[in-house]
Motif scaffolding. Structure first.
Motif, PDB file in Angstrom:
ATOM      1  N   VAL A   9      15.848  -3.937  -5.191  1.00  0.00           N
ATOM      2  CA  VAL A   9      16.128  -2.790  -6.053  1.00  0.00           C
ATOM      3  C   VAL A   9      14.876  -1.943  -6.225  1.00  0.00           C
ATOM      4  O   VAL A   9      14.913  -0.708  -6.138  1.00  0.00           O
ATOM      5  CB  VAL A   9      16.668  -3.261  -7.414  1.00  0.00           C
ATOM      6  N   ALA A  10      13.737  -2.606  -6.468  1.00  0.00           N
ATOM      7  CA  ALA A  10      12.483  -1.874  -6.654  1.00  0.00           C
ATOM      8  C   ALA A  10      12.107  -1.104  -5.401  1.00  0.00           C
ATOM      9  O   ALA A  10      11.595   0.025  -5.473  1.00  0.00           O
ATOM     10  CB  ALA A  10      11.366  -2.837  -7.032  1.00  0.00           C
ATOM     11  N   ALA A  11      12.372  -1.706  -4.238  1.00  0.00           N
ATOM     12  CA  ALA A  11      12.037  -1.045  -2.980  1.00  0.00           C
ATOM     13  C   ALA A  11      12.842   0.230  -2.785  1.00  0.00           C
ATOM     14  O   ALA A  11      12.381   1.167  -2.120  1.00  0.00           O
ATOM     15  CB  ALA A  11      12.272  -2.004  -1.806  1.00  0.00           C
ATOM     16  N   LEU A  12      14.048   0.288  -3.365  1.00  0.00           N
ATOM     17  CA  LEU A  12      14.884   1.479  -3.233  1.00  0.00           C
ATOM     18  C   LEU A  12      14.641   2.484  -4.354  1.00  0.00           C
ATOM     19  O   LEU A  12      14.655   3.693  -4.121  1.00  0.00           O
ATOM     20  CB  LEU A  12      16.363   1.075  -3.220  1.00  0.00           C
ATOM     21  N   VAL A  13      14.423   1.975  -5.564  1.00  0.00           N
ATOM     22  CA  VAL A  13      14.254   2.875  -6.702  1.00  0.00           C
ATOM     23  C   VAL A  13      13.023   3.749  -6.519  1.00  0.00           C
ATOM     24  O   VAL A  13      13.044   4.957  -6.800  1.00  0.00           O
ATOM     25  CB  VAL A  13      14.160   2.069  -8.015  1.00  0.00           C
ATOM     26  N   ARG A  14      11.937   3.163  -6.036  1.00  0.00           N
ATOM     27  CA  ARG A  14      10.675   3.902  -5.910  1.00  0.00           C
ATOM     28  C   ARG A  14      10.829   5.157  -5.056  1.00  0.00           C
ATOM     29  O   ARG A  14      10.520   6.258  -5.517  1.00  0.00           O
ATOM     30  CB  ARG A  14       9.604   2.968  -5.357  1.00  0.00           C
TER      31      ARG A  14
END
Length: 271
Positions: A29-34
């Motif tokens: 999720v973090a890899a996409l949100v950023r």
């Protein structure tokens, strides 16, 4: 060792990395949100700064998003490469790295398998991001999504080898987290990921030349050209050469007789 044994080793390392990635959903999720935050928020602010009204034709205010998507793809790979190296520091502290590196397989082969596993994870993240960007309206030629795959593989090895080299220099997990930020943000912001080189030159000659010397700049340009079905020979050669140098240094650093592991007491991190 037989070819089948090497293949079994590769499947084991790649499978372990993929399982770790699946179990760490917050990482995905973090890899996409950023990058999505940059795409949706930063680009919108950039349009407002340019004074481009939303009533203009859609193609007019989507131009900046089209430009920065390859840069955000590079961001995903950069952060993932450092994250994979962070896991190497963790494995070394927990002792599992020692178990891996004392196997009968050549150390360089084990490290290459580790790099390939991290690269495959980053490519998975990239294509999910590209699918979301496509639905948003940032669309490249269909062939571009295929042609950019080799560029993604090379870039994954570039940032992965850099992270691996850094992980060999750091003994504790907490120290590596700080070094990650010290490396990631200068590499990303002092590159052409967000602005073209000519725009950086207009702002600062010094920043422009730092970006030119930054290998991440050329990785982004290689991805950008490939995404729009073009081939940047100069960027590709620079990225390949830099990757080979970093990879050689990382393998040397993990050599228990010559590299940093020898001065740190082996891959387990003991004295």
């Amino acid at each position: 060792m037989s070819l089948a044994a090497h293949g079994h080793c590769l499947r084991g390392i790649v499978g372990r990395e993929l399982l770790r990635f699946v179990h760490q959903r917050s990482r995905f999720v973090a890899a996409l949100v950023r990058p999505l935050v940059w795409l949706f928020v930063f680009a919108a602010g950039f349009r407002m700064a340019l004074g481009v009204a939303m009533t203009e034709p859609y193609q007019t205010y989507i131009l900046y998003e089209v430009y920065i998507v390859p840069g955000l793809v590079g961001m995903i790979q950069l952060f993932n490469g450092m994250q994979s190296s962070l896991s190497m520091v963790y494995d070394r502290e927990m002792g599992s790295m020692r178990v891996l590196l004392v196997s009968p397989f050549p150390r360089w082969y084990l490290l290459l398998c580790k790099l390939l596993a991290g690269t495959l994870v980053s490519i998975l993240q990239v294509y999910v991001f590209l699918a979301i960007a496509y639905l948003y309206g940032v669309q490249a030629p269909a062939m571009g999504y295929v042609l950019m795959l080799p560029a993604l593989i090379v870039t994954g090895f570039l940032v992965g080898a850099l992270g691996m080299l850094l992980s060999s220099l750091v003994r504790q997990l907490e120290n590596f987290a700080g070094i990650m930020n010290f490396v990631i943000f200068p590499m990303f912001f002092l590159s052409s990921a967000l602005y073209p080189l000519w725009r950086l030159r207009e702002g600062s000659e010094l920043v422009h030349w730092i970006a030119v010397l930054n290998p991440f700049t050329h990785a982004v340009e290689m991805i950008r050209f490939a995404m729009y079905v073009r081939f940047n020979v100069e960027a590709t050669l620079i990225v390949l050469a830099t990757t080979m140098v970093l990879l050689a240094l990382a393998i040397l650093a993990y050599n228990p007789a010559k590299g940093m592991m020898a001065r740190k007491g082996g891959p387990g991190g003991g004295d």
